[in-house]
Design a protein around this motif. Structure first.
Motif, PDB file in Angstrom:
ATOM      1  N   PHE A  88       0.822  -1.284  -0.148  1.00 16.69           N
ATOM      2  CA  PHE A  88      -0.060   0.062   0.035  1.00 16.69           C
ATOM      3  C   PHE A  88       0.796   1.176  -0.171  1.00 16.69           C
ATOM      4  CE2 PHE A  88      -3.480  -2.672   1.725  1.00 16.69           C
ATOM      5  CZ  PHE A  88      -4.557  -2.503   0.741  1.00 16.69           C
ATOM      6  N   ASP A  89       1.965   1.252   0.685  1.00 21.79           N
ATOM      7  CA  ASP A  89       2.954   2.288   0.878  1.00 21.79           C
ATOM      8  C   ASP A  89       3.484   2.589  -0.655  1.00 21.79           C
ATOM      9  OD1 ASP A  89       2.274   3.057   3.392  1.00 21.79           O
ATOM     10  OD2 ASP A  89       4.054   2.315   4.148  1.00 21.79           O
ATOM     11  N   ALA A  90       3.977   1.391  -1.220  1.00 25.16           N
ATOM     12  CA  ALA A  90       4.565   1.475  -2.667  1.00 25.16           C
ATOM     13  C   ALA A  90       3.777   2.208  -3.607  1.00 25.16           C
ATOM     14  CB  ALA A  90       5.007   0.115  -2.966  1.00 25.16           C
ATOM     15  N   ARG A  91       2.339   1.765  -3.498  1.00 29.86           N
ATOM     16  CA  ARG A  91       1.115   2.444  -4.260  1.00 29.86           C
ATOM     17  C   ARG A  91       1.135   4.031  -4.245  1.00 29.86           C
ATOM     18  NH1 ARG A  91      -3.706   4.167  -3.563  1.00 29.86           N
ATOM     19  NH2 ARG A  91      -5.207   4.038  -5.200  1.00 29.86           N
ATOM     20  N   ASP A  92       1.312   4.345  -3.013  1.00 25.51           N
ATOM     21  CA  ASP A  92       1.391   5.600  -2.314  1.00 25.51           C
ATOM     22  C   ASP A  92       2.617   6.542  -2.982  1.00 25.51           C
ATOM     23  OD1 ASP A  92      -1.374   5.633  -1.379  1.00 25.51           O
ATOM     24  OD2 ASP A  92      -0.643   5.298   0.345  1.00 25.51           O
ATOM     25  N   ASP A  93       3.689   5.826  -2.906  1.00 28.41           N
ATOM     26  CA  ASP A  93       4.953   6.316  -3.239  1.00 28.41           C
ATOM     27  C   ASP A  93       4.847   6.770  -4.792  1.00 28.41           C
ATOM     28  OD1 ASP A  93       6.176   6.548  -0.832  1.00 28.41           O
ATOM     29  OD2 ASP A  93       7.164   4.698  -1.009  1.00 28.41           O
ATOM     30  N   LEU A  94       4.360   5.593  -5.680  1.00 26.75           N
ATOM     31  CA  LEU A  94       4.245   5.598  -7.029  1.00 26.75           C
ATOM     32  C   LEU A  94       3.421   6.882  -7.564  1.00 26.75           C
ATOM     33  CD1 LEU A  94       4.173   1.867  -8.154  1.00 26.75           C
ATOM     34  CD2 LEU A  94       6.047   3.487  -8.189  1.00 26.75           C
ATOM     35  N   ILE A  95       2.338   6.863  -6.694  1.00 23.03           N
ATOM     36  CA  ILE A  95       1.480   8.257  -7.172  1.00 23.03           C
ATOM     37  C   ILE A  95       1.935   9.276  -6.666  1.00 23.03           C
ATOM     38  CG2 ILE A  95      -0.791   9.055  -6.347  1.00 23.03           C
ATOM     39  CD1 ILE A  95      -2.034   6.375  -6.181  1.00 23.03           C
ATOM     40  N   ASN A  96       2.485   9.588  -5.590  1.00 23.80           N
ATOM     41  CA  ASN A  96       3.171  10.842  -5.171  1.00 23.80           C
ATOM     42  C   ASN A  96       4.494  11.279  -5.648  1.00 23.80           C
ATOM     43  OD1 ASN A  96       0.834  11.398  -3.656  1.00 23.80           O
ATOM     44  ND2 ASN A  96       1.473  10.036  -1.787  1.00 23.80           N
ATOM     45  N   HIS A  97       5.430  10.267  -5.764  1.00 24.49           N
ATOM     46  CA  HIS A  97       6.760  10.530  -6.067  1.00 24.49           C
ATOM     47  C   HIS A  97       7.169   9.951  -7.367  1.00 24.49           C
ATOM     48  CE1 HIS A  97       7.499  11.650  -2.020  1.00 24.49           C
ATOM     49  NE2 HIS A  97       7.130  10.414  -1.357  1.00 24.49           N
ATOM     50  N   GLY A  98       6.446   9.198  -8.072  1.00 21.00           N
ATOM     51  CA  GLY A  98       6.785   8.576  -9.150  1.00 21.00           C
ATOM     52  C   GLY A  98       7.542   7.484  -9.227  1.00 21.00           C
ATOM     53  N   TYR A  99       8.101   7.089  -7.895  1.00 26.36           N
ATOM     54  CA  TYR A  99       8.912   5.958  -7.846  1.00 26.36           C
ATOM     55  C   TYR A  99       8.623   5.310  -6.384  1.00 26.36           C
ATOM     56  CZ  TYR A  99      11.657   9.190  -5.157  1.00 26.36           C
ATOM     57  OH  TYR A  99      12.156  10.037  -4.212  1.00 26.36           O
ATOM     58  N   TRP A 100       9.151   4.148  -6.364  1.00 19.27           N
ATOM     59  CA  TRP A 100       9.118   3.296  -5.230  1.00 19.27           C
ATOM     60  C   TRP A 100      10.081   3.665  -4.195  1.00 19.27           C
ATOM     61  CZ3 TRP A 100       8.696  -2.842  -4.680  1.00 19.27           C
ATOM     62  CH2 TRP A 100       8.457  -3.057  -3.382  1.00 19.27           C
ATOM     63  N   ARG A 101      10.082   4.195  -2.992  1.00 22.81           N
ATOM     64  CA  ARG A 101      11.161   4.136  -2.021  1.00 22.81           C
ATOM     65  C   ARG A 101      11.338   2.938  -1.468  1.00 22.81           C
ATOM     66  NH1 ARG A 101       9.507   8.888   1.897  1.00 22.81           N
ATOM     67  NH2 ARG A 101       7.397   7.499   1.728  1.00 22.81           N
ATOM     68  N   VAL A 102      12.400   1.921  -2.218  1.00 20.09           N
ATOM     69  CA  VAL A 102      12.323   0.574  -1.676  1.00 20.09           C
ATOM     70  C   VAL A 102      13.030   0.404  -0.139  1.00 20.09           C
ATOM     71  CG1 VAL A 102      13.464  -1.566  -2.123  1.00 20.09           C
ATOM     72  CG2 VAL A 102      12.430   0.003  -3.923  1.00 20.09           C
ATOM     73  N   ASP A 108      10.726  -0.218   6.899  1.00 19.98           N
ATOM     74  CA  ASP A 108       9.418  -0.486   7.558  1.00 19.98           C
ATOM     75  C   ASP A 108       9.329  -1.810   8.169  1.00 19.98           C
ATOM     76  OD1 ASP A 108       9.204   2.298   7.774  1.00 19.98           O
ATOM     77  OD2 ASP A 108       7.814   2.314   6.346  1.00 19.98           O
ATOM     78  N   MET A 109       9.514  -2.869   6.984  1.00 19.22           N
ATOM     79  CA  MET A 109       9.423  -4.205   7.041  1.00 19.22           C
ATOM     80  C   MET A 109      10.257  -4.888   8.219  1.00 19.22           C
ATOM     81  SD  MET A 109       8.167  -5.881   3.259  1.00 19.22           S
ATOM     82  CE  MET A 109       9.630  -5.284   2.652  1.00 19.22           C
TER      83      MET A 109
END
Length: 130
Positions: A88-102, A108-109
């Protein structure tokens, strides 16, 4: 300051500071709104909330499943919930930043899984005698 959840049907946008000192709008999903609400309600950092959430989920599932800390169901539930939350956080990162903050997702994991895994391993391999 932060949105209320009661009767709110519109999407919430938070204003963040752009690196170029321009104001931009950031999309907040319901999941992100819930996380912000919990952070503000508990007044704890996000890292500590990940640790507490992992431990709470682990002990709840262990209690339900034959009251054993060495239950495989308990540790797998923590791992699956941690992965789902980071997706879910990755989805929001893609929407907001354009990339996933791995790196942030891995952080967090690890925070969510580390202590439940350590407790599970100690119970599984009988570090405690008794």
């Amino acid at each position: 300051m932060y949105p209320s959840f009661a009767g709110c049907r519109t999407r919430v946008y938070a204003f963040i500071e752009d690196p170029k000192n321009k104001r931009s709008a950031m999309y907040l999903s319901k999941f992100q709104e819930l996380k912000i609400y919990i952070v503000n309600f508990t007044d704890l950092s996000r890292d500590s909330l990940h640790i507490y959430a992992g431990l709470l989920l682990f002990f709840i599932v262990a209690f339900i499943h034959h009251r054993q800390v060495k239950s495989r169901w308990a540790i797998w539930t923590v791992v699956m919930v941690a992965i789902a939350a980071e997706l879910f956080d990755a989805r929001d990162d893609l929407i907001n930043h354009g990339y996933w903050r791995v790196g942030a997702s891995m952080h967090d994991m690890i925070n969510t899984i580390f202590w439940p895994l350590l407790i599970w391993l100690m119970a599984r391999f009988r570090v405690w005698k008794g």
